[in-house]
Motif scaffolding. Structure first.
Motif, short mmCIF file in Angstrom:
data_model
loop_
_atom_site.label_atom_id
_atom_site.label_comp_id
_atom_site.label_asym_id
_atom_site.label_seq_id
_atom_site.Cartn_x
_atom_site.Cartn_y
_atom_site.Cartn_z
N ALA A 105 0.83 -1.20 0.00
CA ALA A 105 0.00 0.00 0.00
C ALA A 105 0.86 1.25 0.00
O ALA A 105 0.57 2.23 -0.70
CB ALA A 105 -0.93 0.00 1.21
N GLU A 106 1.93 1.24 0.79
CA GLU A 106 2.83 2.40 0.84
C GLU A 106 3.48 2.63 -0.52
O GLU A 106 3.58 3.77 -1.00
CB GLU A 106 3.90 2.16 1.90
CG GLU A 106 4.62 3.40 2.35
CD GLU A 106 3.80 4.20 3.35
OE1 GLU A 106 3.57 5.39 3.09
OE2 GLU A 106 3.40 3.64 4.38
N ALA A 107 3.94 1.55 -1.15
CA ALA A 107 4.57 1.68 -2.46
C ALA A 107 3.58 2.22 -3.49
O ALA A 107 3.91 3.10 -4.30
CB ALA A 107 5.12 0.32 -2.91
N ALA A 108 2.34 1.72 -3.46
CA ALA A 108 1.33 2.18 -4.41
C ALA A 108 1.00 3.66 -4.17
O ALA A 108 0.81 4.42 -5.11
CB ALA A 108 0.06 1.33 -4.28
N THR A 109 0.95 4.06 -2.91
CA THR A 109 0.66 5.46 -2.60
C THR A 109 1.76 6.37 -3.11
O THR A 109 1.48 7.44 -3.71
CB THR A 109 0.52 5.64 -1.08
OG1 THR A 109 -0.56 4.83 -0.61
CG2 THR A 109 0.22 7.09 -0.72
N GLU A 110 3.01 6.01 -2.90
CA GLU A 110 4.11 6.85 -3.36
C GLU A 110 4.15 6.93 -4.89
O GLU A 110 4.41 8.00 -5.45
CB GLU A 110 5.44 6.33 -2.80
CG GLU A 110 5.57 6.49 -1.30
CD GLU A 110 5.42 7.93 -0.87
OE1 GLU A 110 6.12 8.81 -1.40
OE2 GLU A 110 4.57 8.21 0.00
N ALA A 111 3.88 5.81 -5.54
CA ALA A 111 3.83 5.83 -7.01
C ALA A 111 2.68 6.72 -7.49
O ALA A 111 2.83 7.49 -8.45
CB ALA A 111 3.66 4.41 -7.55
N TYR A 112 1.56 6.63 -6.82
CA TYR A 112 0.42 7.48 -7.18
C TYR A 112 0.75 8.95 -6.94
O TYR A 112 0.45 9.82 -7.77
CB TYR A 112 -0.79 7.07 -6.34
CG TYR A 112 -1.99 7.96 -6.54
CD1 TYR A 112 -2.84 7.77 -7.62
CD2 TYR A 112 -2.28 8.99 -5.65
CE1 TYR A 112 -3.95 8.58 -7.81
CE2 TYR A 112 -3.37 9.81 -5.83
CZ TYR A 112 -4.21 9.60 -6.91
OH TYR A 112 -5.29 10.42 -7.09
N ASN A 113 1.39 9.26 -5.81
CA ASN A 113 1.77 10.64 -5.52
C ASN A 113 2.69 11.20 -6.60
O ASN A 113 2.56 12.35 -7.03
CB ASN A 113 2.47 10.73 -4.16
CG ASN A 113 1.51 10.51 -3.00
OD1 ASN A 113 0.30 10.65 -3.15
ND2 ASN A 113 2.04 10.14 -1.85
N GLY A 114 3.65 10.37 -7.04
CA GLY A 114 4.57 10.83 -8.07
C GLY A 114 3.85 11.12 -9.38
O GLY A 114 4.12 12.13 -10.04
N ALA A 115 2.94 10.23 -9.77
CA ALA A 115 2.19 10.44 -11.01
C ALA A 115 1.31 11.67 -10.92
O ALA A 115 1.19 12.45 -11.87
CB ALA A 115 1.35 9.21 -11.33
N LYS A 116 0.70 11.87 -9.76
CA LYS A 116 -0.17 13.04 -9.58
C LYS A 116 0.64 14.33 -9.64
O LYS A 116 0.22 15.32 -10.24
CB LYS A 116 -0.90 12.95 -8.24
CG LYS A 116 -1.89 14.09 -8.00
CD LYS A 116 -2.61 13.92 -6.69
CE LYS A 116 -3.64 15.03 -6.49
NZ LYS A 116 -3.03 16.37 -6.49
N ASP A 117 1.82 14.29 -9.05
CA ASP A 117 2.69 15.48 -9.07
C ASP A 117 3.08 15.83 -10.50
O ASP A 117 3.04 16.99 -10.92
CB ASP A 117 3.93 15.21 -8.22
CG ASP A 117 4.77 16.45 -7.99
OD1 ASP A 117 4.20 17.50 -7.61
OD2 ASP A 117 5.99 16.38 -8.18
N ARG A 118 3.46 14.81 -11.29
CA ARG A 118 3.83 15.05 -12.68
C ARG A 118 2.62 15.52 -13.50
O ARG A 118 2.75 16.38 -14.37
CB ARG A 118 4.42 13.77 -13.30
CG ARG A 118 5.77 13.40 -12.72
CD ARG A 118 6.43 12.29 -13.53
NE ARG A 118 5.67 11.06 -13.48
CZ ARG A 118 5.81 10.12 -12.56
NH1 ARG A 118 6.67 10.30 -11.56
NH2 ARG A 118 5.09 9.01 -12.61
#
Length: 365
Positions: free
Chosen positions: A64-77
């Motif tokens: 879940a933590e890994a998915a959240t960080e990946a999602y955060n990165g995509a949202k930031d971009r």
């Protein structure tokens, strides 16, 4: 007589299997064996022990933590792409306005030439009562025409370039949006797994009180240990005592640590950056932002935003990262402890740095 006898038929073996029947039998037996294997597997699902359930929950927390960080990165971009697209649209509008102004000037010149009768310059010169003035006006007309045409061509070229940039930005935005949607689906799937695993854990705790807490509760981001364990208060007193002898290396680090202390007890929420709730990298980003330092959004970018420090050199304010994929981060506050946002359903709390697999540490500028 013998010529009219029926040919003697071979005696059929009642146990013999004809080729077609043999094939059908083989397939049937194979299907039965497969069905038996699946049914046997389903029937033989092992009953998980408390330790196995806790290990599974810890693994799901990491996913879940890994998915959240990946999602955060995509949202930031995606957000940056949207800002760039808006900028390009504004620039296109400004350049289009300039182009229209140039076209108006060109139209006025063309109208003046038309009203002048579009007379051949040689004839105009011959008939004009002021030959010198005629030459001067012709030169000016040519100069204005060249400059106007050049201006129009220049603006057209710029507009074409901006249109190209806008198209590329639009394609990039669409691509990022698709990636963000895919990551959101992944996050939903992980949430489902978390709900299933936590449901198992709750049922386990119902039958074995205390099974989900204590020393055997696992080592994942949501593991409970020490004064900061969920259900035991936010752990301020014990952790402050542990960190009493630690001093932040800079005034900025001290302000970041103070911010983290102020966030204790606030809930973990997917993608949150405060001030009411946080995820792990959202907390560290907000804390250092309060100290005047801009950090990237995700764990895997924050680990490159500062000077690397060894575990033995940790000082309050340092960012500490965990797991091989660098999927979790906390803020070191001294005494072997950190403040972090642990997991969904948890709150910002203290934890020991040795609770999770250490991946590195940095000291932001």
């Amino acid at each position: 007589m013998a010529a009219h006898r029926k040919p003697k038929q071979a005696r059929r073996n009642p146990f013999a299997v004809r080729p077609a029947a043999r094939t059908a039998t083989t397939l049937a037996l194979a299907g039965a064996a497969t069905a038996t294997a699946f049914n046997g597997t389903a029937a033989a699902d092992p009953v998980l022990t408390p330790a196995q359930i806790k290990a599974r929950v810890d693994q799901l927390y990491q996913e879940a933590e890994a998915a959240t960080e990946a999602y955060n990165g995509a949202k930031d971009r995606t957000d940056r792409a949207r800002e760039e697209l808006d900028r390009l649209r504004d620039e296109t509008a400004r350049r289009t306005e300039r182009l229209n102004a140039s076209r108006s000037v060109l139209g006025a010149v063309a109208g003046a030439q038309y009203r002048a009768g579009a007379v051949d310059p040689a004839i105009r010169f011959a008939l004009d009562s002021d030959p010198d003035g005629c030459l001067e006006r012709a030169a000016i007309d040519r100069l204005v025409g060249r400059r106007t045409a050049a201006a129009v061509m220049d603006v057209r070229g710029q507009l074409a370039a901006v249109d190209g940039l806008r198209d590329r930005a639009g394609r990039q935005f669409e691509d990022l949006r698709e990636r963000r949607d895919e990551l959101a689906r992944r996050k939903t799937e992980v949430r489902r797994k978390l709900a299933t695993a936590e449901g198992m854990l709750k049922r386990l705790e119902a039958t074995e009180p205390g099974a989900g807490t204590g020393a055997g509760a696992g080592t994942g981001p949501g593991a409970a240990s020490g004064p900061g364990a969920p259900g035991r208060g936010d752990g301020r007193a014990g952790a402050v005592a542990d960190a009493a002898g630690a001093t932040a290396p800079t005034p900025r680090a001290a302000r970041a640590v103070a911010y983290a202390y102020g966030a204790l007890g606030k809930p973990y929420v997917w993608g949150a950056t405060g001030p009411a709730s946080y995820d792990c990298s959202g907390l560290t980003q907000a804390a250092w932002r309060a100290a005047g330092v801009s950090l990237p959004r995700t764990t895997y970018t924050q680990i490159g935003a500062g000077r690397r420090v060894a575990r033995s050199e940790l000082a309050p304010g340092d960012l500490v990262f965990f797991y091989p994929g660098v999927t979790h981060v906390g803020m070191y506050v001294g005494g072997g402890r950190m403040i972090h946002a642990p997991r969904p359903g948890g709150v910002v709390r203290f934890a020991r740095v040795d609770e999770m697999p250490f991946a590195g540490a940095v000291r932001p500028a």
